[in-house]
Design an enzyme around this catalytic site. Structure first.
Site, PDB file in Angstrom:
ATOM      1  N   HIS A  39       0.893  -1.162   0.000  1.00  0.00           N
ATOM      2  CA  HIS A  39       0.000   0.000   0.000  1.00  0.00           C
ATOM      3  C   HIS A  39       0.931   1.211   0.000  1.00  0.00           C
ATOM      4  O   HIS A  39       1.765   1.343   0.901  1.00  0.00           O
ATOM      5  CB  HIS A  39      -0.898  -0.006   1.234  1.00  0.00           C
ATOM      6  CG  HIS A  39      -1.980   1.032   1.195  1.00  0.00           C
ATOM      7  ND1 HIS A  39      -2.955   1.130   2.167  1.00  0.00           N
ATOM      8  CD2 HIS A  39      -2.249   2.036   0.308  1.00  0.00           C
ATOM      9  CE1 HIS A  39      -3.771   2.122   1.881  1.00  0.00           C
ATOM     10  NE2 HIS A  39      -3.353   2.698   0.765  1.00  0.00           N
ATOM     11  N   LEU A  40       0.802   2.078  -0.985  1.00  0.00           N
ATOM     12  CA  LEU A  40       1.796   3.119  -1.233  1.00  0.00           C
ATOM     13  C   LEU A  40       2.111   3.928   0.018  1.00  0.00           C
ATOM     14  O   LEU A  40       1.220   4.497   0.655  1.00  0.00           O
ATOM     15  CB  LEU A  40       1.305   4.052  -2.336  1.00  0.00           C
ATOM     16  CG  LEU A  40       2.265   5.177  -2.738  1.00  0.00           C
ATOM     17  CD1 LEU A  40       3.611   4.627  -3.195  1.00  0.00           C
ATOM     18  CD2 LEU A  40       1.644   6.039  -3.838  1.00  0.00           C
ATOM     19  N   HIS A  41       3.404   3.987   0.358  1.00  0.00           N
ATOM     20  CA  HIS A  41       3.838   4.756   1.519  1.00  0.00           C
ATOM     21  C   HIS A  41       5.324   5.067   1.424  1.00  0.00           C
ATOM     22  O   HIS A  41       6.093   4.346   0.797  1.00  0.00           O
ATOM     23  CB  HIS A  41       3.567   3.992   2.814  1.00  0.00           C
ATOM     24  CG  HIS A  41       4.359   2.722   2.952  1.00  0.00           C
ATOM     25  ND1 HIS A  41       4.072   1.581   2.237  1.00  0.00           N
ATOM     26  CD2 HIS A  41       5.437   2.404   3.724  1.00  0.00           C
ATOM     27  CE1 HIS A  41       4.925   0.621   2.554  1.00  0.00           C
ATOM     28  NE2 HIS A  41       5.768   1.087   3.448  1.00  0.00           N
ATOM     29  N   PHE A  42       5.696   6.165   2.040  1.00  0.00           N
ATOM     30  CA  PHE A  42       7.079   6.562   2.246  1.00  0.00           C
ATOM     31  C   PHE A  42       7.326   6.562   3.749  1.00  0.00           C
ATOM     32  O   PHE A  42       6.387   6.589   4.548  1.00  0.00           O
ATOM     33  CB  PHE A  42       7.349   7.957   1.671  1.00  0.00           C
ATOM     34  CG  PHE A  42       7.162   8.054   0.177  1.00  0.00           C
ATOM     35  CD1 PHE A  42       8.258   8.014  -0.669  1.00  0.00           C
ATOM     36  CD2 PHE A  42       5.898   8.207  -0.383  1.00  0.00           C
ATOM     37  CE1 PHE A  42       8.098   8.106  -2.049  1.00  0.00           C
ATOM     38  CE2 PHE A  42       5.717   8.300  -1.752  1.00  0.00           C
ATOM     39  CZ  PHE A  42       6.825   8.245  -2.588  1.00  0.00           C
TER      40      PHE A  42
END
Length: 454
Positions: free
Chosen positions: A245-248
């Protein structure tokens, strides 16, 4: 199919089995909304309010200086807000352990690798199987994702301003059309002080892959924080990202990373038609073959060059990590193959026993160790042997450079024209590299303070 078994990092109190039930009682104060858990899903988020920070973006009506010449403010409201809210969550007992008590030291040697003893991060966790040969994978709503996070773990929303200024609103509705809000939340298994997650468009359920807007958001966070010791990182699937799940990620560590101090050689620059000021250099005398992007007439120029490169690596199924440093002025790109080597049985048992997964922070030079004996015996030789296994071969890296040059719209420089014995003329170092040069090697770094080990 290539897979490895590793301990999954718990980034939210709602991630573990039974977490939703066990932690329902710690939901935000007040009446429960939606499903009753006060989560970040569509059931609860649209009816919720959070603090909101909006960052300025240059446009037709807002002139922007070249990022080469911008001076950060003496104090950053955003960083003070982030760290203050992070400490608030620590005082409320939302973290799995107190990272401020973890021992951290700089090991002797010419590079200044930083090692941290973090025995609580993977304590009593079972091994999970991860696929490492596919960088692009579809989002799977059945697996843990950030819509299941409790709202008490959210610090604030982070959005683009609609004028030429940055703003802070203590409370704002979490409704943004046509997209969903970007949120900054705590990592409940922190590596360092202020460790947070930046989750773009949380309700859109984007898989872990970089696009232009998400990377610009991450670069803007580093710029707004305006402190060289606050760094933003990204791990692709296959390069030790465990949640699709897109994350930085980002945290604050008041000491220069080794990767920020090594000499570099310029290998790419803007084409004659583009001329956007972006330059790309290759790291010299570093165990991982890497590139660093800097310059750009605007932040968008730099962001686009890096995003184009990452998109290329994703489509070519090459795992990679990204480190945003120096207030967003320098971006390090690390194509890597450690997990693939591990799956093929090509990594030594000695390295595997340390249980170190060389992701963005480890490649940058901040290595998190789980065993006390590894911490006490840590050496520059160990760090070098670990990171060498991360690096692409010289031939593969040469091919990747050529592909990146084309994807980013840059022109490769004939490095043979440079005298490699006169690197002083080709060196580019971060302002962070000299900010704490007074610290001795083999000193203990304690969350911004340094104590010499006697």
């Amino acid at each position: 199919m290539l897979t490895i078994k590793r301990v999954a990092t718990v980034v939210s109190n709602y991630q573990e089995e039974g977490g939703e039930k066990d932690h329902a009682a710690v939901a935000v104060e007040g009446e429960a909304k939606g499903c009753g858990r006060n989560c970040l899903g569509k059931c609860c988020l649209p009816a919720s309010d959070f603090p909101l920070y909006t960052f300025k973006v240059a446009g037709e009506d807002c002139a922007e200086e070249s990022i080469f010449y911008q001076k950060p403010p003496e104090t950053s409201f955003l960083l003070n807000l982030l760290l203050g809210q992070w400490e608030n969550r620590m005082n409320r007992g939302l973290f799995r352990y107190d990272v401020t008590t973890c021992k951290t030291k700089v090991i002797p040697g010419g590079y200044g690798f930083i090692v941290e003893l973090n025995e609580g991060r993977h304590l009593k966790k079972r091994l999970t199987e991860f696929r490492v040969d596919q960088v692009l994978q579809d989002f799977d709503e059945k697996k843990f994702n950030f819509t299941k996070v409790g709202q008490e773990e959210v610090l604030f929303m982070f959005e683009q301003s609609d004028d030429c200024y940055s703003h802070f609103f203590p409370s704002a509705p979490a409704i943004f059309k046509p997209t969903s809000p970007n949120v900054v939340a705590i990592n409940v298994s922190p590596i360092e002080y202020g460790h947070v997650l930046l989750i773009p468009c949380v309700l859109d359920c984007l898989p872990q892959r970089i696009d232009h807007m998400s990377f610009f958001l991450a670069l803007s966070l580093a710029k707004e924080a305006a402190n060289p010791f606050f760094r933003v990182g990204y791990n692709s699937l296959g390069a030790f990202a465990t949640i699709n799940h897109l994350h930085f990620q980002a945290y604050y560590l008041a000491y220069p990373f080794p990767v920020e101090k090594v000499p570099t050689l310029r290998v790419m620059t803007s084409t004659s038609m583009q001329r956007n000021g972006v330059v790309v250099s290759q790291l010299l005398k570093f165990p991982v073959r890497s590139l660093v992007f800097e310059g750009g007439d605007t932040l968008w120029d730099l962001s686009s060059a890096v995003a184009n490169s990452c998109i290329l690596l994703q489509h070519n199924n090459i795992p990679f990590n990204v480190l945003i440093a120096d207030c967003g002025k320098r971006v390090f790109l690390f194509p890597q193959c450690y997990a693939e080597k591990q799956a093929r049985g090509e990594v030594s048992q000695e390295l595997l026993e340390t249980q170190v997964n060389p992701a963005v922070w480890e490649i940058g030079g901040h290595i998190v160790l789980k065993r006390r004996e590894d911490f006490e015996n840590a050496s520059e030789d160990y760090a070098w042997r670990l990171l060498v296994e991360v690096s692409l071969s010289e031939e593969s890296f040469r091919e990747v450079k050529a592909q990146i040059s084309e994807a980013a719209g840059l022109c490769e420089i004939d490095t043979e024209a440079y005298n490699l014995h006169q690197n002083e003329e080709a060196v580019s170092t971060s302002s962070a590299a000299t900010a704490t040069s007074h610290l001795h090697q083999d000193c203990l770094v304690v969350k911004g303070r340094a104590w010499l080990l006697q």
